[in-house]
Design a protein around this motif. Structure first.
Motif, PDB file in Angstrom:
ATOM      1  N   UNK B 213       0.736  -1.005   0.011  1.00 25.62           N
ATOM      2  CA  UNK B 213       0.297  -0.005  -0.133  1.00 25.62           C
ATOM      3  C   UNK B 213       0.937   1.230   0.022  1.00 25.62           C
ATOM      4  N   UNK B 214       1.786   1.535   0.913  1.00 23.84           N
ATOM      5  CA  UNK B 214       2.506   2.445   1.128  1.00 23.84           C
ATOM      6  C   UNK B 214       3.668   2.937  -0.147  1.00 23.84           C
ATOM      7  N   UNK B 215       3.289   3.143  -1.265  1.00 25.50           N
ATOM      8  CA  UNK B 215       4.043   3.465  -2.458  1.00 25.50           C
ATOM      9  C   UNK B 215       3.716   4.789  -3.053  1.00 25.50           C
ATOM     10  N   UNK B 216       4.632   5.362  -3.583  1.00 32.93           N
ATOM     11  CA  UNK B 216       4.551   6.697  -4.205  1.00 32.93           C
ATOM     12  C   UNK B 216       3.442   6.846  -5.426  1.00 32.93           C
ATOM     13  N   UNK B 217       3.064   5.759  -6.248  1.00 31.31           N
ATOM     14  CA  UNK B 217       2.173   5.849  -7.107  1.00 31.31           C
ATOM     15  C   UNK B 217       0.782   5.819  -6.371  1.00 31.31           C
ATOM     16  N   UNK B 218       0.508   5.681  -5.480  1.00 26.49           N
ATOM     17  CA  UNK B 218      -0.640   5.434  -4.790  1.00 26.49           C
ATOM     18  C   UNK B 218      -1.124   6.755  -4.029  1.00 26.49           C
ATOM     19  N   UNK B 244       8.863   3.209  -1.893  1.00 26.08           N
ATOM     20  CA  UNK B 244       8.949   2.282  -3.194  1.00 26.08           C
ATOM     21  C   UNK B 244       8.099   3.222  -4.236  1.00 26.08           C
ATOM     22  N   UNK B 245       8.405   3.143  -5.411  1.00 21.55           N
ATOM     23  CA  UNK B 245       7.788   3.881  -6.471  1.00 21.55           C
ATOM     24  C   UNK B 245       6.490   3.167  -6.840  1.00 21.55           C
ATOM     25  N   UNK B 246       6.438   1.821  -6.659  1.00 21.64           N
ATOM     26  CA  UNK B 246       5.183   1.188  -7.001  1.00 21.64           C
ATOM     27  C   UNK B 246       4.695   0.405  -5.718  1.00 21.64           C
ATOM     28  N   UNK B 247       3.630   0.306  -5.621  1.00 19.91           N
ATOM     29  CA  UNK B 247       3.025  -0.614  -4.484  1.00 19.91           C
ATOM     30  C   UNK B 247       2.540  -2.098  -5.279  1.00 19.91           C
ATOM     31  N   UNK B 248       1.657  -2.715  -4.794  1.00 23.82           N
ATOM     32  CA  UNK B 248       1.170  -3.994  -5.326  1.00 23.82           C
ATOM     33  C   UNK B 248      -0.306  -4.193  -5.047  1.00 23.82           C
ATOM     34  N   UNK B 249      -1.237  -3.326  -5.182  1.00 22.83           N
ATOM     35  CA  UNK B 249      -2.370  -3.226  -4.871  1.00 22.83           C
ATOM     36  C   UNK B 249      -3.050  -4.454  -5.650  1.00 22.83           C
ATOM     37  N   UNK B 250      -4.141  -5.180  -4.793  1.00 25.45           N
ATOM     38  CA  UNK B 250      -4.876  -6.060  -5.475  1.00 25.45           C
ATOM     39  C   UNK B 250      -5.992  -5.435  -5.937  1.00 25.45           C
ATOM     40  N   UNK B 251      -6.662  -5.678  -7.262  1.00 26.10           N
ATOM     41  CA  UNK B 251      -7.631  -5.016  -7.732  1.00 26.10           C
ATOM     42  C   UNK B 251      -9.004  -5.469  -6.886  1.00 26.10           C
ATOM     43  N   UNK B 252      -9.633  -4.470  -6.753  1.00 25.76           N
ATOM     44  CA  UNK B 252     -11.022  -4.592  -6.117  1.00 25.76           C
ATOM     45  C   UNK B 252     -11.903  -4.437  -6.809  1.00 25.76           C
TER      46      UNK B 252
END
Lengths: 447, 447
Positions: B213-218, B244-252
């Motif tokens: 969750x805690x990533x700059x693209x979010x 981190x530049x990118x997180x890993x969100x799961x699509x909801x």
């Protein structure tokens, strides 16, 4: 995430707020805050301090009448508290629902509260609804109905809260402390009253107390918002002009905390022991008040950095929170404090607290502690001037303390001027030979 | 004095706040609020919206990462909520006590929270301590320790609150409603988790969710206070640059409320029946959102003046409070509402609510109702822009809603432009053939 601690800290701030010097941070403040305060006297003779702010279309008005729960008649304790709950429960031609409907439809907020020395209240409204807001406040203050149905509803609500408090260790400790400290004095009574006294309060009691307290000679008012002095005058007359010129306050005699040197244990079957302590302090007008205020920050008012917190919690893990504060009432001055600790560590906790009081009384603070405390107190004050309501509340407090608007400019200088000699002298005065009244609620071992 | 009602109203405002157009009152607002907003992009590429205010030495920063409790892994529900509780419980070289000590000594406030769609937080500090505040926020966001002792303390605290909620009629109604409305979907789970799931959460679960969750693209950021764009850039990089530049969100996946037309009764031995209801609504980006927002104010969002309140409480005395609201989530839109009533009047209350939904769906509002609602919504918005933190929070919401700063200037015009035809059309769309999911907790008679 420390909810409990945050709440404790907020409680402390509220207490200090009621008795603390007032002004924005020195470094950032404009040259003169006091210069922004206008003293407005209405055509009818009602005075208010006004700070005009035009960046938001909001008007905040705070007021207080001298004479709070200390004015309750014997056997009718809780009358002032019940009156505070009743003023917006119907007034003039509006019953409780109609009154609340008028408030809510225009997002007008009013509140009333009774403390030991004051009956106070506040109003917050959009500027465009200030006429309606003033009319509703006028009705609440001058034409309260005290109708039977809301009166019983509020009475039951207060009785329920008294019942809850009767099993709460913190409430028991506080009630026991104040009744032991001020036997036979109004400060010794519980402001909310007792189950018996609240049950006994009649509509006539409310009307009688209302007539004694809500009078123009007891009144202080502060206003912040987008309104000129010329506009404020008639509004003041509209709201307060119908109040009688003179009330009928009963004199509250000066008192000194009693039972010092005593320890009272209230047995309660709970795992934690709740400790309340107190000793003679200072009234607000005492020349030593400002040094004492800074000193208390070092002793137990400053949270994590305070001596009590460091010694009781950080070094020994005896409690989650511990603090001290100045209670500068109109008729008495105290230093009070408290903590909660495991029953089997209660004696040790109390010993540590006592030792810290003696240590600061003997040695005073260090120069580093003094500088850090002054810096914190000067800097953080600005955080309390953010909203219109906060500013109005601070202006009101300055009036109640018998000070002039220039205090806004002088306050931080007074704190900055506290010397190590001042702090040591006041430490000796307050804690040189500390004799505390101590109340412990729980099953403390060895106490 | 209406504490219960005030709390209910505050809760409602919070909900609407999360999905509502944003701007000060039309009449009093300066020509352009949007013109005060600067878009700052740091050297490292972090963007923030800044409103510079110099009248107080205070800095407020609000931020949010997309991905809230909906990102919790199956069987580990409550991880996001626990993470929010843990970020200030030790970070970098500072353990929990040291971290809180640093915050408190400088009166720095930080908070974190997880909602269904967002992991959000805020910072408030004196300007003079903004470097220290930024460093502490950096540590909390990028170097949380998740130490064992505070982790167990927070876990136990959350478990205790889940146990309390399990006997609270309102919590039971809410949990039952959402699980019935979104079976198998993240929105159907309780954000705080269950006794089993919270007990199962490990430190590795926290670390994994943190990384996703805690990533700059979010990230979205809003700042209000005495800081220039040039000063803010480096501060943004200091706080957020290490993420981190990118997180890993799961699509909801998008979802529609299920079980409409159904009624579920949860037996509980209490004198009041608690009713929760809901039906399909709108997402924030729906072109009908603004008319629906105004319409809901008339139906059940506007407190005393709303139809539900008038019909259920004022005319029939069936309940102390009743309301409806729009829940515009990222992946679903709902209209929700609720009340509490005596068990023997629950059926009548539900019948009145249903009839009012059908009536507004068929007839729409009156032109007088529409004008009053628009006037209230336009005027009262200014009350939410008083503090730096409020302004930052509103700026953040506008970003999250995918809008531009000019929305500050457009918002009241959009509300003012809602016509009676608009309101009737949206009323037909939402309530023309209302099929509700209804949950009742208690011992309702005849349901």
């Amino acid at each position: 995430m420390r909810r409990a601690l945050a709440l404790a800290a907020a409680g402390f701030l509220t207490m200090v707020h009621a008795l603390t010097p007032t002004a924005p941070a020195k470094a950032q403040a404009p040259a003169s805050q006091a210069g922004r305060v206008q003293r407005v006297v209405s055509p009818g003779g009602v005075e208010a301090w006004l700070v005009r702010q035009t960046h938001l279309p909001v008007l905040a008005l705070s007021f207080a009448f001298r004479g709070g729960t200390s004015q309750d008649a014997a056997g009718r304790e809780g009358t002032g508290n019940l009156m505070a709950a009743m003023l917006d429960e119907g007034a003039g031609d509006l019953d409780s629902d109609a009154f609340h409907g008028r408030l809510q439809d225009r997002a007008i907020e009013v509140s009333f509260a009774a403390s030991r020395d004051l009956f106070s209240g506040s109003l917050r409204t959009l500027s465009e609804h200030r006429g309606e807001a003033a009319e509703l406040l006028r009705l609440a203050l001058t034409r309260p109905r005290f109708d039977a149905a809301p009166l019983e509803r509020m009475r039951q609500s207060i009785l329920a809260s008294i019942r809850r408090a009767s099993t709460n260790p913190g409430s028991i400790a506080s009630d026991t402390f104040w009744s032991a400290a001020f036997p036979g004095h109004p400060y010794g009574r519980r402001g909310a009253g007792t189950l018996d006294s609240v049950a006994a309060i009649t509509r006539d009691d409310l009307i009688a107390l209302h007539g004694r307290i809500l009078a123009r000679n007891n009144l202080k008012v502060a206003v912040v918002g987008d309104i000129t002095a010329e506009e404020l005058g008639p509004l003041l007359d509209a709201v307060f002009g119908e109040l009688p010129a003179k009330g009928g306050l009963v004199a509250v005699p000066d008192a000194v905390i009693a039972a010092t040197g005593e320890r009272r244990v209230v047995p309660l079957d709970v795992p934690q022991a709740t400790i309340s302590f107190g000793m003679p302090g200072l009234k607000r007008e005492d020349p030593d008040f400002i040094p004492a205020f800074v000193l208390n920050h070092i002793l137990g008012g400053g949270g994590f950095s305070s001596r009590l917190y460091q010694e009781v919690r950080e070094k020994r893990g005896l409690a989650y929170s511990v603090s001290s504060g100045l209670a500068a009432l109109d008729s008495a001055g105290l230093v009070t404090g408290g903590t909660s600790t495991r029953n089997d560590r209660a004696a040790e906790s109390l010993a540590v607290i006592t030792a810290e009081l003696q240590r600061i009384g003997t040695e005073g603070p260090t120069s580093l502690e003094l500088e850090q405390a002054k810096r914190y107190l000067i800097g953080s004050w600005a955080l309390r001037f953010e909203t219109s309501t906060q500013i109005a509340s601070n202006l009101l407090r300055i009036q109640l303390d018998g000070l002039e608007p220039d205090y806004l400019d002088r306050r931080n200088g007074l704190i900055d001027a506290v010397t190590l000699d001042d702090a040591r002298r006041v430490a000796r005065r307050l804690f040189g030979a500390p004799r505390m009244l101590v109340v412990v609620v729980g099953k403390p071992e060895g106490l």
